[in-house]
Enzyme design. Structure first.
Site, PDB file in Angstrom:
ATOM      1  N   TYR A   1      -1.901   1.221   0.691  1.00 15.71           N
ATOM      2  CA  TYR A   1      -1.548   1.223  -0.732  1.00 15.71           C
ATOM      3  C   TYR A   1      -2.687   1.804  -1.549  1.00 15.71           C
ATOM      4  O   TYR A   1      -3.861   1.748  -1.157  1.00 15.71           O
ATOM      5  CB  TYR A   1      -1.262  -0.202  -1.224  1.00 15.71           C
ATOM      6  CG  TYR A   1       0.109  -0.713  -0.832  1.00 15.71           C
ATOM      7  CD1 TYR A   1       1.191  -0.610  -1.708  1.00 15.71           C
ATOM      8  CD2 TYR A   1       0.322  -1.281   0.408  1.00 15.71           C
ATOM      9  CE1 TYR A   1       2.437  -1.080  -1.344  1.00 15.71           C
ATOM     10  CE2 TYR A   1       1.575  -1.748   0.781  1.00 15.71           C
ATOM     11  CZ  TYR A   1       2.630  -1.644  -0.106  1.00 15.71           C
ATOM     12  OH  TYR A   1       3.876  -2.087   0.258  1.00 15.71           O
TER      13      TYR A   1
ATOM     14  N   ASP B   1       8.020  -3.767  -5.629  1.00 14.98           N
ATOM     15  CA  ASP B   1       8.541  -4.456  -6.806  1.00 14.98           C
ATOM     16  C   ASP B   1       8.940  -3.474  -7.897  1.00 14.98           C
ATOM     17  O   ASP B   1       8.621  -2.279  -7.839  1.00 14.98           O
ATOM     18  CB  ASP B   1       7.475  -5.406  -7.356  1.00 14.98           C
ATOM     19  CG  ASP B   1       7.374  -6.702  -6.578  1.00 14.98           C
ATOM     20  OD1 ASP B   1       8.340  -7.072  -5.885  1.00 14.98           O
ATOM     21  OD2 ASP B   1       6.310  -7.358  -6.668  1.00 14.98           O
TER      22      ASP B   1
END
Length: 266
Positions: free
Chosen positions: A111, A53
């Site tokens: 992540y 994003d």
């Protein structure tokens, strides 16, 4: 014979509107596509391993370009790193199996979410400062409850829910340091806003507004509303992506029956 190039890159996501190409907006995929078109003399929109994003960073994102000849692969490896803007770094370009797909061949992704516990001015682009004391022991205990195969519907943006929302979370742990912490999460797939929502829950636990055992109740509810707010984009990093080792071999034909691994923006 047409060849496939794997492209590994890193970027500071602050000034990008995410990974995916968008008309009139600066994106990572858009920048990489412009670089490839300049070098190849034809349009090329490279798929990526993770559709990060706006504001999300990458320590190692992976993309690929297909339909190349041997000279073009060599040219990309030699020249592409020099074409990158200051907030995007091409780490490596190499030829891989023609079956390689940056997104669908991925078997796991990892992540990191970075927390600033001191309010350091110079970390604001790259970490989130919750601004309150956090109980490390409680947060570590809460991390353990995210591990394993779980229905993660409660951690996903409602509009992005899939027919199945099970994720196999093989690692979820906090690495603590003086004045900072890094949440490491590895799974076979991620749902939209999943890691940022997990981080928000963990900070709530650390601040004493939730208990570690509340994580189990949140997951069992399968309702995004019970998870509360999510952490901001600035602290999130796509850290690494794992692929079957045989796809690193340019001569490996691949298995056309292989199923793609779904992935969304966490």
């Amino acid at each position: 014979m047409a060849r496939t190039a794997r492209i590994d890159l890193a970027y500071d996501g602050t000034d990008f509107h995410g990974w995916q190409w968008q008309l009139g907006l600066r994106t990572v995929q858009g920048e990489l596509a412009l670089m490839l078109e300049r070098l190849l003399g034809r349009p090329c929109l490279p798929p990526g391993a993770g559709r990060t994003d706006a504001g999300v960073h990458a320590l190692r994102q992976t993309a690929h370009a297909r339909g190349l000849n041997a000279d073009e692969v060599a040219r990309l490896a030699r020249v592409l790193p020099r074409f990158a803007p200051r907030d995007l770094q091409v780490l490596e370009v190499r030829e891989v199996s023609p079956a390689f797909h940056a997104r669908f061949s991925a078997r796991w992704r990892r992540y990191e979410y970075r927390l600033d516990l001191q309010g350091d001015l110079f970390r604001r682009r790259f970490a989130w400062c919750p601004g309150e004391p956090l109980d490390r022991g409680a947060m570590d205990a809460a991390c353990a409850r995210f591990r394993g195969r779980r229905d993660c519907s409660s951690l996903c943006k409602t509009a992005s829910l899939n027919p199945t929302n099970d994720c196999d979370v093989t690692d979820c742990r906090l690495e603590w340091a003086e004045g900072s912490a890094i949440l490491h999460v590895r799974a076979d797939r991620f749902l939209h806003h999943m890691v940022r929502t997990m981080t928000g829950v963990l900070v709530e636990v650390g601040a004493g507004r939730r208990r570690p055992e509340d994580v189990t109740a949140i997951l069992e509810a399968r309702d995004r509303r019970v998870a509360g707010g999510m952490a901001p984009a600035c602290g999130l990093y796509l850290a690494d992506v794992g692929y079957p080792p045989e796809l690193d071999d340019p001569d490996h034909p691949g298995d056309p029956a292989e199923k793609p691994t779904p992935e969304a923006t966490p």
